[in-house]
Scaffold this active site. Structure first.
Site, mmCIF file in Angstrom:
data_model
loop_
_atom_site.group_PDB
_atom_site.id
_atom_site.type_symbol
_atom_site.label_atom_id
_atom_site.label_comp_id
_atom_site.label_asym_id
_atom_site.label_seq_id
_atom_site.Cartn_x
_atom_site.Cartn_y
_atom_site.Cartn_z
ATOM 1 N N TYR A 51 39.032 -76.682 -85.637
ATOM 2 C CA TYR A 51 39.928 -77.603 -85.614
ATOM 3 C C TYR A 51 39.310 -78.771 -86.202
ATOM 4 C CZ TYR A 51 36.932 -79.436 -81.614
ATOM 5 O OH TYR A 51 36.097 -79.835 -80.752
ATOM 6 N N CYS A 52 40.279 -79.801 -86.620
ATOM 7 C CA CYS A 52 39.792 -81.152 -87.267
ATOM 8 C C CYS A 52 40.764 -82.168 -86.817
ATOM 9 C CB CYS A 52 39.546 -81.085 -88.702
ATOM 10 S SG CYS A 52 41.006 -80.705 -89.915
ATOM 11 N N THR A 53 40.546 -83.534 -87.463
ATOM 12 C CA THR A 53 41.522 -84.475 -87.100
ATOM 13 C C THR A 53 43.160 -84.102 -87.192
ATOM 14 O OG1 THR A 53 39.740 -85.902 -87.595
ATOM 15 C CG2 THR A 53 42.072 -86.878 -87.150
ATOM 16 N N ILE A 84 44.101 -82.262 -84.126
ATOM 17 C CA ILE A 84 43.930 -82.660 -82.870
ATOM 18 C C ILE A 84 45.066 -83.642 -82.550
ATOM 19 C CG2 ILE A 84 42.318 -83.987 -81.251
ATOM 20 C CD1 ILE A 84 40.147 -83.384 -83.100
#
Length: 267
Positions: free
Chosen positions: A128-130, A158
């Protein structure tokens, strides 16, 4: 309609994200054409976003993380929950039980993977990332190694997850790359002031220009003049624009030189 191939798979999406803000949050906003939106340091011709991992919707990702956390150490033998953001992002907010690389730039991510291949060998990797952009390239790079049982990543990042699960398995704040620095979903504070250790998660720029490192320093410590990212910067104080080390100092100071790039512990 823009037809440049670099826009393929980017502008054609409907994956828009909204949050409270305004023009004042983006004083340096500009439009341009770049080979990479977030530089991985590897040519898109070598590692293409078209070879990315399998997308998981926020709900699917939530179920995966719930299963992962419920199984404890047993799950860690089969699955890795990987945060592919920078250390200052994961420091103030992250998914429970994640592996958070201590890297300062996304271009260090390939080195992290290369030096820790055994962490991922034969395992399912949930990334996952931003907002999902870095995972497009990061998951493709990890997948190209051919060692994982499967590579998956959170579609929309996210940001989209918190829209559906504000009280889910993400704890702390979401770091954003504008003048707001963070977006809050639940008000939780999981990080601490760099100087006194009290709970604090509001970043500010190092007072030694043009260092540009971010520092967590609470109001009490700020009033004491503790406003730099490390002792070296604190001692140097502001550098004039004509200083010969101006550009070099931007990338290198004590907290950069002594920072491990490839830790292996989970947080």
């Amino acid at each position: 309609m823009l037809s440049h191939p670099l826009f393929e798979g980017i502008l054609m999406r409907d994956d828009f994200k909204t949050s409270t803000g305004g023009a004042h949050c983006f004083p340096d906003l500009r439009i341009g054409v770049f080979e990479e939106i977030v530089p991985l340091g590897i040519s898109p011709k070598r590692v293409s976003y078209k070879e990315t991992g399998i997308h998981l919707t926020p709900k699917e990702f939530h179920i995966e993380v719930e299963t992962y956390l419920s199984q404890g150490k047993k799950a860690q033998k089969d699955t890795v929950l990987l945060d592919c953001r920078n250390f200052y992002e994961s420091k103030i907010g992250r998914f429970q039980g994640c592996l958070a690389p201590d890297i300062r730039k996304f271009s260090y991510f390939p080195s992290y993977v290369d030096e820790n291949l055994e962490l991922f060998r034969g395992k399912r990797v949930l990334m996952y990332c931003t907002g999902g952009i870095r995972c497009e390239r990061g998951s493709a790079y990890l997948k190209s190694k051919g060692i994982c049982k499967g590579v998956y990543h959170l579609k929309g990042g996210i940001h989209k997850y918190l829209e559906e699960f504000p009280d889910g398995f993400y704890e702390g704040k979401l770091f954003v790359f504008d003048e707001r620095y963070t977006i809050s979903s639940d008000g939780d504070v999981i990080s601490a002031c760099r100087y006194c250790g009290s709970l604090w998660d509001q970043y500010r720029l190092c007072s030694t220009q043009p260092c540009r490192q971010l520092v967590l320093t609470c109001p009490q410590c700020q009033r004491k003049g503790l406003t730099a990212c490390c002792p070296v910067c604190q001692k140097k104080g502001p550098l004039p624009a004509s200083h010969p080390s101006r550009q070099a100092f931007k990338e290198q100071c004590e907290c950069t030189a002594t920072r491990q790039r490839v830790p292996v512990e989970r947080v």
